[in-house]
Scaffold this motif. Structure first.
Motif, short mmCIF file in Angstrom:
data_model
loop_
_atom_site.label_atom_id
_atom_site.label_comp_id
_atom_site.label_asym_id
_atom_site.label_seq_id
_atom_site.Cartn_x
_atom_site.Cartn_y
_atom_site.Cartn_z
N GLU A 134 -1.69 1.09 -6.14
CA GLU A 134 -2.18 0.89 -4.78
C GLU A 134 -3.56 1.55 -4.74
O GLU A 134 -3.68 2.77 -4.94
CB GLU A 134 -1.26 1.57 -3.75
N ASN B 267 -2.18 -3.46 -5.53
CA ASN B 267 -2.00 -3.61 -4.10
C ASN B 267 -0.93 -4.64 -3.70
O ASN B 267 -1.20 -5.58 -2.94
CB ASN B 267 -3.35 -3.95 -3.42
N GLN C 68 -0.31 4.33 1.00
CA GLN C 68 -0.29 3.91 -0.41
C GLN C 68 0.87 4.57 -1.14
O GLN C 68 1.58 3.93 -1.92
CB GLN C 68 -1.61 4.31 -1.10
#
Lengths: 216, 126
Positions: free
Chosen positions: A112, A154, A173
């Motif tokens: 992330e 992501n 995240q």
């Protein structure tokens, strides 16, 4: 586009709609060459991380371990930066995190990272050592950072589609990586994710934090 | 040309008069601008002021189409990182060069942008 596609798989994402190359190219310029759809939104949102001692964590099911947490800094002013296409703070923080954990980029299963703009994701994947400098753009275009690719980046949709609640972004995240490592990410699950990485930054890339997480 | 070390305030006062001034570290020779407290190269605080030529070339640039509120009326306008002949770079607004003629490598010259009591860094045609 990739992050918007990931966003469709995340019920908590701000944007859960796919976009096309045409839509990106047709959107208005914000600052050349970045167009509106190259930029992340500012979002409302919150995230929380519960930290516990190893002893306490062991009493819980599926704890996720912090393997490394490293920060690095760089000059803030654009005029001071030695190379506008690289982020030394990312490279240094990543090197320190890998050293702390005794791991390397090839050991990371899911990432992330701080995709405040489309180019930021490409530069970050290079700085984290996932790809050689200059090779991140092609890798993204080839789908290597998509869900199902060699190193999914992501899966939450990132800042671009999940949203960017500024102060809550870093914790969000971590929440995504914890969810991934617990195997609880549903349709956006990265298969057999064992090691996750978070990368977040502030102040014109003057401060970068890279953390690594693992599971039993 | 060496002058007493300067602060951010005097940097802008001089800039207002058209003089672009950097600081050089007396210990390691690092050149920096705008002036700052500590040398980013060696950590010392032994600055001396150095007058710059104000000449340089565009190193990178963008055209701001959606501007911060305070500059909204000016959009579109270009900002650029300009590499000065002395080797240091500075961010500033490009003025009096049409947007389509702005490119990496185009020579420019420092020009103060004065608005009321505010002074900003600008660059115009060399």
């Amino acid at each position: 586009m990739k992050n918007h596609k990931h966003g469709t798989l995340n019920p908590k994402a701000q944007f859960q709609k796919e976009i096309t190359v045409e839509q990106v190219l047709k959107s208005a310029y914000v600052a050349d060459p970045l167009k509106l759809l190259d930029c992340c939104p500012f979002s409302d949102g919150g995230a929380a991380v519960v930290l516990a001692s190893e002893e306490v964590a062991r009493t819980r099911t599926r704890p996720v371990w912090v393997l490394a947490a490293a920060a690095a800094s760089d000059w803030m002013l654009l005029g001071d930066k030695r190379d506008l296409a690289r982020v030394p703070a990312t490279e240094r923080a990543a090197a320190a995190a890998y050293r702390q954990a005794g791991l390397g980029p090839a050991d990371v299963d899911v990432v992330e990272l701080h995709d405040c703009f489309t180019i930021a994701e490409i530069v970050a994947t290079e700085g984290l050592g996932l790809f050689e400098p200059g090779a991140g753009g092609r890798a993204a275009a080839e789908g290597r950072t998509s869900l199902g690719g060699a190193i999914p980046v992501n899966p939450s949709g990132g800042l671009k589609a999940k949203g960017h609640p500024i102060g809550a972004t870093g914790a969000a995240q971590i929440a995504e990586i914890v969810t991934q490592l617990r195997g609880a990410a549903g349709p956006r699950q990265v298969a057999d994710a064992r090691v996750g990485l978070t990368h977040t930054l502030g102040g014109n890339t003057a401060t970068v934090l890279v953390s690594l997480f693992g599971r039993d | 040309m060496t002058e007493p070390a300067i602060t951010l305030q005097t940097f802008f006062e001089r800039a207002r008069d058209g003089r672009l001034t950097a600081v050089r570290c007396r210990k390691c020779g690092e050149l920096a601008l705008p002036p700052r407290q500590f040398c980013p190269a060696c950590g010392e605080r032994a600055w001396e002021a150095v007058r710059l030529s104000g000449e340089g070339a565009i190193e990178s640039f963008t055209v701001i189409r959606v501007a911060p509120r305070a500059h909204a009326a000016d959009a579109p306008y270009a900002i650029a990182v300009v590499k000065l002949t002395e080797g240091v770079s500075l961010l500033g607004r490009i003025v009096d060069i049409s947007l389509e003629k702005i490119a990496i490598g185009v020579p420019v010259r420092f020009r103060p942008l004065v608005r009321g009591s505010q002074t900003a860094v600008g660059f115009g045609p060399a």
